[in-house]
Design a protein around this motif. Structure first.
Motif, PDB file in Angstrom:
ATOM      1  N   GLY A  62       8.605  -0.207  -5.919  1.00  0.00           N
ATOM      2  CA  GLY A  62       8.510   0.000  -4.483  1.00  0.00           C
ATOM      3  C   GLY A  62       7.244  -0.621  -3.921  1.00  0.00           C
ATOM      4  O   GLY A  62       6.159  -0.436  -4.477  1.00  0.00           O
ATOM      5  N   CYS A  63       7.386  -1.362  -2.819  1.00  0.00           N
ATOM      6  CA  CYS A  63       6.244  -2.023  -2.188  1.00  0.00           C
ATOM      7  C   CYS A  63       6.268  -1.703  -0.700  1.00  0.00           C
ATOM      8  O   CYS A  63       7.014  -2.322   0.058  1.00  0.00           O
ATOM      9  CB  CYS A  63       6.309  -3.533  -2.414  1.00  0.00           C
ATOM     10  SG  CYS A  63       6.260  -4.039  -4.155  1.00  0.00           S
ATOM     11  N   ASP A  64       5.449  -0.742  -0.284  1.00  0.00           N
ATOM     12  CA  ASP A  64       5.465  -0.352   1.119  1.00  0.00           C
ATOM     13  C   ASP A  64       4.457  -1.131   1.952  1.00  0.00           C
ATOM     14  O   ASP A  64       4.435  -1.020   3.177  1.00  0.00           O
ATOM     15  CB  ASP A  64       5.240   1.152   1.272  1.00  0.00           C
ATOM     16  CG  ASP A  64       3.990   1.633   0.549  1.00  0.00           C
ATOM     17  OD1 ASP A  64       3.317   0.810  -0.107  1.00  0.00           O
ATOM     18  OD2 ASP A  64       3.685   2.837   0.636  1.00  0.00           O
ATOM     19  N   THR A  65       3.611  -1.935   1.296  1.00  0.00           N
ATOM     20  CA  THR A  65       2.665  -2.792   2.011  1.00  0.00           C
ATOM     21  C   THR A  65       2.627  -4.156   1.329  1.00  0.00           C
ATOM     22  O   THR A  65       3.020  -4.308   0.162  1.00  0.00           O
ATOM     23  CB  THR A  65       1.240  -2.215   1.999  1.00  0.00           C
ATOM     24  OG1 THR A  65       0.731  -2.231   0.657  1.00  0.00           O
ATOM     25  CG2 THR A  65       1.215  -0.793   2.535  1.00  0.00           C
ATOM     26  N   ALA A  66       2.106  -5.135   2.055  1.00  0.00           N
ATOM     27  CA  ALA A  66       1.964  -6.469   1.478  1.00  0.00           C
ATOM     28  C   ALA A  66       0.984  -6.446   0.309  1.00  0.00           C
ATOM     29  O   ALA A  66       1.152  -7.175  -0.665  1.00  0.00           O
ATOM     30  CB  ALA A  66       1.492  -7.447   2.556  1.00  0.00           C
ATOM     31  N   GLY A  67      -0.019  -5.583   0.384  1.00  0.00           N
ATOM     32  CA  GLY A  67      -1.006  -5.490  -0.689  1.00  0.00           C
ATOM     33  C   GLY A  67      -0.393  -4.999  -1.992  1.00  0.00           C
ATOM     34  O   GLY A  67      -0.715  -5.518  -3.073  1.00  0.00           O
ATOM     35  N   VAL A  68       0.470  -4.004  -1.900  1.00  0.00           N
ATOM     36  CA  VAL A  68       1.143  -3.496  -3.102  1.00  0.00           C
ATOM     37  C   VAL A  68       2.054  -4.580  -3.683  1.00  0.00           C
ATOM     38  O   VAL A  68       2.143  -4.760  -4.898  1.00  0.00           O
ATOM     39  CB  VAL A  68       1.945  -2.221  -2.770  1.00  0.00           C
ATOM     40  CG1 VAL A  68       2.786  -1.792  -3.967  1.00  0.00           C
ATOM     41  CG2 VAL A  68       1.000  -1.097  -2.365  1.00  0.00           C
ATOM     42  N   LEU A  69       2.727  -5.314  -2.816  1.00  0.00           N
ATOM     43  CA  LEU A  69       3.568  -6.416  -3.280  1.00  0.00           C
ATOM     44  C   LEU A  69       2.731  -7.474  -3.979  1.00  0.00           C
ATOM     45  O   LEU A  69       3.123  -7.992  -5.033  1.00  0.00           O
ATOM     46  CB  LEU A  69       4.323  -7.029  -2.097  1.00  0.00           C
ATOM     47  CG  LEU A  69       5.115  -8.309  -2.390  1.00  0.00           C
ATOM     48  CD1 LEU A  69       6.156  -8.076  -3.484  1.00  0.00           C
ATOM     49  CD2 LEU A  69       5.776  -8.820  -1.114  1.00  0.00           C
ATOM     50  N   GLU A  70       1.574  -7.806  -3.418  1.00  0.00           N
ATOM     51  CA  GLU A  70       0.700  -8.809  -4.037  1.00  0.00           C
ATOM     52  C   GLU A  70       0.292  -8.388  -5.442  1.00  0.00           C
ATOM     53  O   GLU A  70       0.210  -9.221  -6.355  1.00  0.00           O
ATOM     54  CB  GLU A  70      -0.535  -9.027  -3.160  1.00  0.00           C
ATOM     55  CG  GLU A  70      -0.246  -9.788  -1.883  1.00  0.00           C
ATOM     56  CD  GLU A  70      -1.429  -9.820  -0.938  1.00  0.00           C
ATOM     57  OE1 GLU A  70      -2.482  -9.217  -1.283  1.00  0.00           O
ATOM     58  OE2 GLU A  70      -1.316 -10.419   0.143  1.00  0.00           O
ATOM     59  N   GLN A  71       0.042  -7.097  -5.645  1.00  0.00           N
ATOM     60  CA  GLN A  71      -0.318  -6.591  -6.971  1.00  0.00           C
ATOM     61  C   GLN A  71       0.827  -6.795  -7.956  1.00  0.00           C
ATOM     62  O   GLN A  71       0.614  -7.230  -9.097  1.00  0.00           O
ATOM     63  CB  GLN A  71      -0.658  -5.101  -6.875  1.00  0.00           C
ATOM     64  CG  GLN A  71      -0.993  -4.449  -8.202  1.00  0.00           C
ATOM     65  CD  GLN A  71      -1.371  -2.990  -8.010  1.00  0.00           C
ATOM     66  OE1 GLN A  71      -2.524  -2.601  -8.142  1.00  0.00           O
ATOM     67  NE2 GLN A  71      -0.392  -2.164  -7.671  1.00  0.00           N
ATOM     68  N   ALA A  72       2.047  -6.510  -7.519  1.00  0.00           N
ATOM     69  CA  ALA A  72       3.215  -6.698  -8.379  1.00  0.00           C
ATOM     70  C   ALA A  72       3.435  -8.177  -8.686  1.00  0.00           C
ATOM     71  O   ALA A  72       3.766  -8.551  -9.821  1.00  0.00           O
ATOM     72  CB  ALA A  72       4.456  -6.104  -7.716  1.00  0.00           C
ATOM     73  N   LEU A  73       3.252  -9.023  -7.675  1.00  0.00           N
ATOM     74  CA  LEU A  73       3.405 -10.463  -7.882  1.00  0.00           C
ATOM     75  C   LEU A  73       2.396 -10.978  -8.902  1.00  0.00           C
ATOM     76  O   LEU A  73       2.745 -11.751  -9.804  1.00  0.00           O
ATOM     77  CB  LEU A  73       3.220 -11.206  -6.550  1.00  0.00           C
ATOM     78  CG  LEU A  73       4.325 -11.046  -5.505  1.00  0.00           C
ATOM     79  CD1 LEU A  73       3.877 -11.637  -4.176  1.00  0.00           C
ATOM     80  CD2 LEU A  73       5.626 -11.677  -5.969  1.00  0.00           C
TER      81      LEU A  73
END
Length: 302
Positions: free
Chosen positions: A237-248
């Motif tokens: 789950g990625c509720d912010t762009a920052g969390v998505l960047e961490q997963a990427l």
């Protein structure tokens, strides 16, 4: 973005997938769309969703995000709650409309969290009849199921499929450093999936951040652990762009855990993991949408 084969389907999917629930939570729908498109632009092609997420808003926002050529970048998955032929068929048609697509790549039976689910799904006028008909009609390409409560229910669902001459294309289940110690999907379900070349969809790698509250693991560690298993994709789950960047970043730099690293991580999480306190989806109803809303099993009303 590293990709892997989705079981015997032969489809190639990104090692990390975008969870559908968290992209329907933003106050501004445009932020949801931005996160979805950012993921697709950076090589994430596996999109998770569900008919009931955020009262359908997750699918609606994803449907908008998939316009302007983005649908072609995505391997699109959603889940249905209906256990009857009629309710499942109606829910699927609603999902197709919200997602603004003629075909969904993968449709999964949501929340196999009861001992009665296999017989109900495969029974007369059951959900499988709707899914088979939809596949024949070209509305969906592959069929799978999900669960988070007890590995025994998932093994029973797989067995029911085999007994009906059917092998699921995918199974989605929790895989994280705590799972190995309590009602373990990794130990009890994963070997069956590997044996039958069924696509493994890992979910709840952070348990919505609850694992991090233990102070024993970091987010990259949890993601890397799940990616080091024979998973096709790890959905987060990625509720912010920052969390998505961490997963990427974790995906781009991924290297499998060495044997010693895995042993150390499991030893560190064992005392807390054995209690199940950091995986409440296994021992409480907190994550059980269809228990809180039993009508979803038989109707297409949210």
């Amino acid at each position: 973005m590293p990709t892997r084969v989705l079981g015997r389907t032969g489809e190639r999917v990104s090692v990390v997938g975008l969870g559908g629930f968290h992209v329907g939570m933003q106050k501004d729908p445009q932020e949801s769309i931005r996160i979805i498109r950012m993921a697709l632009d950076h090589g994430v092609n596996f999109l998770d969703n569900c008919w009931d997420y955020n009262d359908g808003e997750s699918e609606r926002r994803m449907g908008v995000a998939l316009q302007d050529g983005y649908r072609q970048k995505a391997f699109l998955m959603t889940k249905l709650d209906g256990r009857t032929r009629q309710s499942a068929a109606e829910q699927l048609d609603q999902s197709l409309k919200r997602l603004r697509t003629d075909v969904i790549d993968l449709v999964q039976i949501h929340e196999v969290i009861r001992g009665s689910d296999p017989a109900r799904v495969f029974g007369p006028d059951g959900m499988m009849e709707a899914l088979f008909a939809a596949k024949q009609a070209g509305k969906l390409r592959y069929i799978g199921f999900t669960g988070h409560k007890d590995p025994a229910y998932m093994v029973a669902m797989l067995k029911a499929g085999f007994e009906h001459g059917f092998t699921f294309d995918t199974v989605q289940m929790p895989l994280n450093p705590m799972d190995a110690h309590y009602k373990s999907f990794e130990k009890d379900v994963l070997p069956v999936l590997v044996e039958h070349d069924i696509g493994v969809l890992g979910m709840k790698p952070l348990a919505s951040g609850i694992l991090l509250e233990s102070g024993l693991v970091s987010a990259p560690e949890c993601l890397r652990y799940a990616m080091s298993l024979p998973t096709s994709v790890v959905i987060t789950g990625c509720d912010t762009a920052g969390v998505l960047e961490q997963a990427l970043h974790t995906a781009y730099t991924f290297e499998p855990l060495r044997k010693e690293e895995k042993e150390t991580l499991l030893a560190r999480t064992a005392p807390a993991g054995r209690s199940g306190q950091y995986e409440p989806f296994k021992n409480t109803e907190r994550f059980d949408g269809t228990e809180k809303n039993p009508k979803w099993l038989t109707t297409a009303e949210l």
